[in-house]
Design a protein around this motif. Structure first.
Motif, PDB file in Angstrom:
ATOM      1  N   VAL A 106       0.845  -1.193   0.000  1.00  0.00           N
ATOM      2  CA  VAL A 106       0.000   0.000   0.000  1.00  0.00           C
ATOM      3  C   VAL A 106       0.877   1.238   0.000  1.00  0.00           C
ATOM      4  O   VAL A 106       2.051   1.198   0.393  1.00  0.00           O
ATOM      5  CB  VAL A 106      -0.936   0.021   1.235  1.00  0.00           C
ATOM      6  CG1 VAL A 106      -1.969  -1.083   1.150  1.00  0.00           C
ATOM      7  CG2 VAL A 106      -0.130  -0.079   2.537  1.00  0.00           C
ATOM      8  N   GLU A 107       0.291   2.353  -0.447  1.00  0.00           N
ATOM      9  CA  GLU A 107       0.957   3.645  -0.392  1.00  0.00           C
ATOM     10  C   GLU A 107       0.434   4.415   0.807  1.00  0.00           C
ATOM     11  O   GLU A 107      -0.774   4.416   1.091  1.00  0.00           O
ATOM     12  CB  GLU A 107       0.714   4.416  -1.689  1.00  0.00           C
ATOM     13  CG  GLU A 107       1.322   3.726  -2.906  1.00  0.00           C
ATOM     14  CD  GLU A 107       1.063   4.473  -4.198  1.00  0.00           C
ATOM     15  OE1 GLU A 107       0.300   5.463  -4.174  1.00  0.00           O
ATOM     16  OE2 GLU A 107       1.616   4.062  -5.227  1.00  0.00           O
ATOM     17  N   LEU A 108       1.342   5.083   1.514  1.00  0.00           N
ATOM     18  CA  LEU A 108       1.005   5.747   2.768  1.00  0.00           C
ATOM     19  C   LEU A 108       0.692   7.219   2.533  1.00  0.00           C
ATOM     20  O   LEU A 108       1.227   7.844   1.614  1.00  0.00           O
ATOM     21  CB  LEU A 108       2.158   5.604   3.761  1.00  0.00           C
ATOM     22  CG  LEU A 108       2.692   4.179   3.966  1.00  0.00           C
ATOM     23  CD1 LEU A 108       3.718   4.163   5.088  1.00  0.00           C
ATOM     24  CD2 LEU A 108       1.559   3.190   4.251  1.00  0.00           C
TER      25      LEU A 108
ATOM     26  N   ARG B 208      -5.576   4.832   7.375  1.00  0.00           N
ATOM     27  CA  ARG B 208      -5.992   4.941   5.969  1.00  0.00           C
ATOM     28  C   ARG B 208      -4.768   4.853   5.065  1.00  0.00           C
ATOM     29  O   ARG B 208      -3.785   5.582   5.253  1.00  0.00           O
ATOM     30  CB  ARG B 208      -6.740   6.250   5.732  1.00  0.00           C
ATOM     31  CG  ARG B 208      -7.077   6.501   4.266  1.00  0.00           C
ATOM     32  CD  ARG B 208      -8.024   7.679   4.130  1.00  0.00           C
ATOM     33  NE  ARG B 208      -9.392   7.279   4.469  1.00  0.00           N
ATOM     34  CZ  ARG B 208     -10.280   8.081   5.065  1.00  0.00           C
ATOM     35  NH1 ARG B 208      -9.930   9.295   5.421  1.00  0.00           N
ATOM     36  NH2 ARG B 208     -11.496   7.633   5.316  1.00  0.00           N
ATOM     37  N   VAL B 209      -4.820   3.984   4.101  1.00  0.00           N
ATOM     38  CA  VAL B 209      -3.755   3.811   3.111  1.00  0.00           C
ATOM     39  C   VAL B 209      -4.404   3.694   1.736  1.00  0.00           C
ATOM     40  O   VAL B 209      -5.629   3.573   1.619  1.00  0.00           O
ATOM     41  CB  VAL B 209      -2.905   2.555   3.405  1.00  0.00           C
ATOM     42  CG1 VAL B 209      -2.170   2.686   4.736  1.00  0.00           C
ATOM     43  CG2 VAL B 209      -3.779   1.293   3.402  1.00  0.00           C
ATOM     44  N   ARG B 210      -3.578   3.707   0.695  1.00  0.00           N
ATOM     45  CA  ARG B 210      -4.056   3.542  -0.669  1.00  0.00           C
ATOM     46  C   ARG B 210      -3.432   2.279  -1.275  1.00  0.00           C
ATOM     47  O   ARG B 210      -2.229   2.041  -1.075  1.00  0.00           O
ATOM     48  CB  ARG B 210      -3.690   4.756  -1.526  1.00  0.00           C
ATOM     49  CG  ARG B 210      -4.215   6.086  -0.995  1.00  0.00           C
ATOM     50  CD  ARG B 210      -5.725   6.097  -0.872  1.00  0.00           C
ATOM     51  NE  ARG B 210      -6.255   7.391  -0.463  1.00  0.00           N
ATOM     52  CZ  ARG B 210      -7.419   7.555   0.145  1.00  0.00           C
ATOM     53  NH1 ARG B 210      -8.174   6.506   0.422  1.00  0.00           N
ATOM     54  NH2 ARG B 210      -7.841   8.763   0.477  1.00  0.00           N
ATOM     55  N   PRO B 211      -4.212   1.478  -2.008  1.00  0.00           N
ATOM     56  CA  PRO B 211      -3.630   0.269  -2.595  1.00  0.00           C
ATOM     57  C   PRO B 211      -2.569   0.615  -3.627  1.00  0.00           C
ATOM     58  O   PRO B 211      -2.723   1.545  -4.414  1.00  0.00           O
ATOM     59  CB  PRO B 211      -4.832  -0.437  -3.230  1.00  0.00           C
ATOM     60  CG  PRO B 211      -5.855   0.633  -3.417  1.00  0.00           C
ATOM     61  CD  PRO B 211      -5.643   1.630  -2.324  1.00  0.00           C
TER      62      PRO B 211
ATOM     63  N   PRO C  30      -8.319  -0.066   2.169  1.00  0.00           N
ATOM     64  CA  PRO C  30      -7.826  -1.414   2.439  1.00  0.00           C
ATOM     65  C   PRO C  30      -7.738  -1.714   3.927  1.00  0.00           C
ATOM     66  O   PRO C  30      -7.275  -0.882   4.713  1.00  0.00           O
ATOM     67  CB  PRO C  30      -6.426  -1.409   1.808  1.00  0.00           C
ATOM     68  CG  PRO C  30      -6.462  -0.311   0.787  1.00  0.00           C
ATOM     69  CD  PRO C  30      -7.369   0.735   1.369  1.00  0.00           C
ATOM     70  N   LEU C  31      -8.191  -2.889   4.303  1.00  0.00           N
ATOM     71  CA  LEU C  31      -7.971  -3.434   5.642  1.00  0.00           C
ATOM     72  C   LEU C  31      -6.895  -4.515   5.598  1.00  0.00           C
ATOM     73  O   LEU C  31      -5.972  -4.522   6.414  1.00  0.00           O
ATOM     74  CB  LEU C  31      -9.271  -4.011   6.205  1.00  0.00           C
ATOM     75  CG  LEU C  31      -9.154  -4.768   7.530  1.00  0.00           C
ATOM     76  CD1 LEU C  31      -8.671  -3.863   8.652  1.00  0.00           C
ATOM     77  CD2 LEU C  31     -10.479  -5.437   7.896  1.00  0.00           C
ATOM     78  N   VAL C  32      -6.991  -5.412   4.637  1.00  0.00           N
ATOM     79  CA  VAL C  32      -5.975  -6.447   4.419  1.00  0.00           C
ATOM     80  C   VAL C  32      -5.537  -6.372   2.965  1.00  0.00           C
ATOM     81  O   VAL C  32      -6.374  -6.397   2.054  1.00  0.00           O
ATOM     82  CB  VAL C  32      -6.521  -7.850   4.725  1.00  0.00           C
ATOM     83  CG1 VAL C  32      -5.417  -8.903   4.510  1.00  0.00           C
ATOM     84  CG2 VAL C  32      -7.069  -7.946   6.140  1.00  0.00           C
ATOM     85  N   ALA C  33      -4.236  -6.249   2.759  1.00  0.00           N
ATOM     86  CA  ALA C  33      -3.684  -6.241   1.406  1.00  0.00           C
ATOM     87  C   ALA C  33      -2.371  -7.010   1.404  1.00  0.00           C
ATOM     88  O   ALA C  33      -1.654  -7.029   2.413  1.00  0.00           O
ATOM     89  CB  ALA C  33      -3.462  -4.814   0.905  1.00  0.00           C
TER      90      ALA C  33
END
Length: 248
Positions: free
Chosen positions: A141-143, A183-186, A200-203
């Motif tokens: 994920v991107e922070l 909060r993150v971005r896939p 995303p919760l789990v990636a």
């Protein structure tokens, strides 16, 4: 059986008691690792817990030390604690670049799981600060560049997008509510297995010859209430599945 290092998930709290013109302080040491430790050990994994106050001095500094483990879990422990060993921060001497070593170890076949919290991902007031480190590129994920916490005091229900993925450990049915997350971005190419709201919760993702995963809520209170981390049978399946997928 996988060998798992969990770094973080402990803290020291200090209270000031004021009684008239007098005051005194009390301190308590708390660990939040036990639900996760019990869940992983129940599935046969060997768990070593490195409490937060020991991370600066004892976190593995190179690939040789990391090779003692199959999976490293970073949970509620900021990047500064990994980067600033005592000889660097207190004595101004060069030391090991432990985040770079961790990135290289994952690329060579290791497994990394980051679990959410006030000092995970970007974190409270940006203090977790992983976005500015070499570990950012390893994550699926991107922070965000700012405080990334989302508080859900009334609870939020996870949505599972990939029920059959092995990283979820075969869990079925509805998940209990969670009280917050980071909060993150896939990242392009990553697989988002579960969400909270639109986030995303789990990636999970491949990184070089290794693998990385995130669980963006917590593994213990307050974001993970007891209904989630103590009373739900799926808790051990989810975290066990993540560790088993990461360690292949």
């Amino acid at each position: 059986m996988s060998r798992v290092l969990i770094a973080g998930e402990s803290w020291i709290s200090q209270s000031t008691h004021i009684k008239g013109v007098d005051s005194f302080t009390t301190s308590t040491y708390v660990t939040g690792v036990e639900p996760l430790r019990r869940a992983l050990e129940s599935r046969g994994h060997q768990v070593v817990h490195l409490p937060a106050h020991l991370v600066p001095g004892q976190f593995p500094g190179d690939a040789g030390e990391l090779s003692a483990y199959d999976v490293v879990v970073l949970s509620d422990i900021g990047a500064n604690s990994l980067q600033l060993a005592p000889e660097v921060f207190e004595q101004g001497r060069p030391g090991a670049d432990r985040i770079a070593a961790l990135r290289g170890w994952v690329g060579d076949g290791g497994g990394l799981l980051m679990v959410g919290g006030y000092l995970s991902f970007t974190g409270f007031e940006g203090k977790a600060a992983y976005r500015n480190t070499a570990l950012h590129e390893v994550l699926p994920v991107e922070l965000l560049p700012e405080d990334d916490r989302v508080e859900l005091p009334a609870g939020g229900s996870p949505s599972v997008l990939a029920t059959g993925h092995p990283a979820l450990g075969g869990v079925t049915g509805a998940w209990p509510s969670l009280l917050g997350y980071n909060r993150v971005r896939p990242r392009p190419g990553a697989e988002v297995l579960a969400t909270l709201g639109d986030d995303p919760l789990v990636a999970v993702a491949e990184y070089g010859s290794g693998r990385s995963a995130v669980f963006t809520s917590d593994c213990s209170p307050h974001w993970a209430p007891t209904a989630f981390c103590e009373e739900w049978d799926g808790y051990a399946q989810v975290f066990g599945g993540l560790v088993e997928w990461l360690s292949r």
